[in-house]
Structure formats: C-alpha cells, structure tokens
Write a protein that holds these residues in place. Sequence first.
Motif, PDB file in Angstrom:
ATOM      1  N   ALA A  35     105.933  54.839  35.284  1.00  0.00           N
ATOM      2  CA  ALA A  35     105.866  53.115  35.094  1.00  0.00           C
ATOM      3  C   ALA A  35     105.613  52.282  35.774  1.00  0.00           C
ATOM      4  CB  ALA A  35     107.535  52.885  34.739  1.00  0.00           C
ATOM      5  N   LEU A  36     105.685  53.045  37.178  1.00  0.00           N
ATOM      6  CA  LEU A  36     105.984  51.736  38.140  1.00  0.00           C
ATOM      7  C   LEU A  36     103.742  51.878  39.046  1.00  0.00           C
ATOM      8  CD1 LEU A  36     108.196  53.065  40.678  1.00  0.00           C
ATOM      9  CD2 LEU A  36     108.118  49.761  39.803  1.00  0.00           C
ATOM     10  N   LEU A  37     103.660  53.618  38.404  1.00  0.00           N
ATOM     11  CA  LEU A  37     101.964  53.560  38.740  1.00  0.00           C
ATOM     12  C   LEU A  37     101.524  52.652  37.698  1.00  0.00           C
ATOM     13  CD1 LEU A  37     101.941  57.524  39.308  1.00  0.00           C
ATOM     14  CD2 LEU A  37     101.592  55.027  40.868  1.00  0.00           C
ATOM     15  N   ALA A  38     102.093  52.392  36.048  1.00  0.00           N
ATOM     16  CA  ALA A  38     101.099  51.437  35.011  1.00  0.00           C
ATOM     17  C   ALA A  38     101.329  50.335  34.993  1.00  0.00           C
ATOM     18  CB  ALA A  38     101.494  52.765  33.686  1.00  0.00           C
ATOM     19  N   GLY A  39     102.402  50.621  36.824  1.00  0.00           N
ATOM     20  CA  GLY A  39     102.079  48.622  36.716  1.00  0.00           C
ATOM     21  C   GLY A  39     103.369  47.548  36.395  1.00  0.00           C
ATOM     22  N   ALA A  40     104.340  48.781  36.009  1.00  0.00           N
ATOM     23  CA  ALA A  40     105.317  47.959  35.145  1.00  0.00           C
ATOM     24  C   ALA A  40     106.624  47.579  36.155  1.00  0.00           C
ATOM     25  CB  ALA A  40     106.109  49.371  35.268  1.00  0.00           C
ATOM     26  N   ARG A  41     107.071  46.251  36.062  1.00  0.00           N
ATOM     27  CA  ARG A  41     107.848  45.836  37.094  1.00  0.00           C
ATOM     28  C   ARG A  41     109.007  45.920  36.297  1.00  0.00           C
ATOM     29  NH1 ARG A  41     105.233  40.147  39.094  1.00  0.00           N
ATOM     30  NH2 ARG A  41     106.623  40.456  40.749  1.00  0.00           N
ATOM     31  N   PHE A  42     110.146  45.923  37.165  1.00  0.00           N
ATOM     32  CA  PHE A  42     111.269  45.991  36.892  1.00  0.00           C
ATOM     33  C   PHE A  42     112.679  44.885  37.310  1.00  0.00           C
ATOM     34  CE2 PHE A  42     110.390  50.766  36.805  1.00  0.00           C
ATOM     35  CZ  PHE A  42     110.075  50.458  35.394  1.00  0.00           C
TER      36      PHE A  42
END
Length: 199
Positions: free
Chosen positions: A89-96
């Motif tokens: 998800a982080l590699l896909a650009g997600a921000r948590f």
Amino acid sequence: MPDTQPYKRPVALAIFLIVAGIVGWLAAFALTIEKFVALTSPGTALTCDFSVVVQCTANLESWQGSLFGFPNPIIGLAAWIAPLVVGVALLAGARFARWFWILFNIGVLAAMVFVVWLISQSIFVLSTLCIYCMITWAVTIPLFLALSLFNLKTGNIPAPPRLRSVAGALLTWVPAISLGCYLVIAVLAQVRLDFLATL
C-alpha cells in the motif's frame, strides 16, 4: 506532533515490510506443513530436524508451540500478511492516519514480545533451536526496530524533538543493531546448548 514536513513516501520501509512479510509468511507456512506431517504421520522425521539441538519437532510438540490452543505457525500465517499489505500500500502511494501507525506498531510490539518469550523458552526450557522459528525471530527483530524508529522519527508516536532526532539517526543502524541482537541470541544458545558441537 506528527511530522509537518512535505510527505515523502517511505520507499525503503515499504520494501522492507514486503520482504519481511514474505519471509515471515514462508517460514510460518513451512512450519505449518511440518506440523501437518507430525500430526498425520507420527514418528516421521521432519525435514527441519538436523540434530538433538537443531530441530523443530520438540518445539511443535510442546505446549509452548501451541500457546493459544492451536499451533503457533497459524498465527504467523495470518499476522505476516499485515506488513506485506502495508508495504504494498505504501509503494502504491497510500498514506495512513496516525492511529493506524500506532496500532500497527502495537501489533508488531506484541509480536516482538512473543518472539522474545519464544527465544527464552527454546534456549532455556526446551533446549532446542527450530530453524523456521529462528527465521521468524530474525525477521521480527529488525521489523520492530525499523517500524518503531520510523514512527518515532515521523512523530506518529508522540515524542520530544530530541528523541525524534535520535530515532532518525538510529534508523540507519537497524541492520547493525539487529546483527547485535542475533549475536546475543547466538552466544546465549552456544553457552546454554553448545549447538555448534551438534551440527
């Protein structure tokens, strides 16, 4: 306070989470297969049994190997999906959100506490070293260090500026710190079990 600087995707952390998730899951899967073999073919030598000391049979058959009433590897099959999914998800650009990072860190902390307990049980109670268990230990330690230091550095875990700065500096030392932890475990195992003599 969370980090107010422009968001920079944590690519290195993301890649490590993916690798850790894959390695940890494969170790849990392999140990689960060994448990199936032990249950369906009692007395069969398992592929992870190399000597009296370096083996997984004793661990799998002990109460410590099923602490919650079912084989511990099942926990790994479920839990190791989390870092893998978060990394992708982080590699896909997600921000948590901050609460997500804190809950994720608490989960990894729980895994670290469980691993430390398992290490102590293996070395000082069961007197065995399980190959797949050791792979899990080897992945969990740097995972806990990297995630905790990242969350301190970025302010996801509330901390004073100086502590955040120290966490940022230590983040680059995670491999060395992890190696130090491995060395401590190896020394304890050698002193307690003399495992080198059984290889």
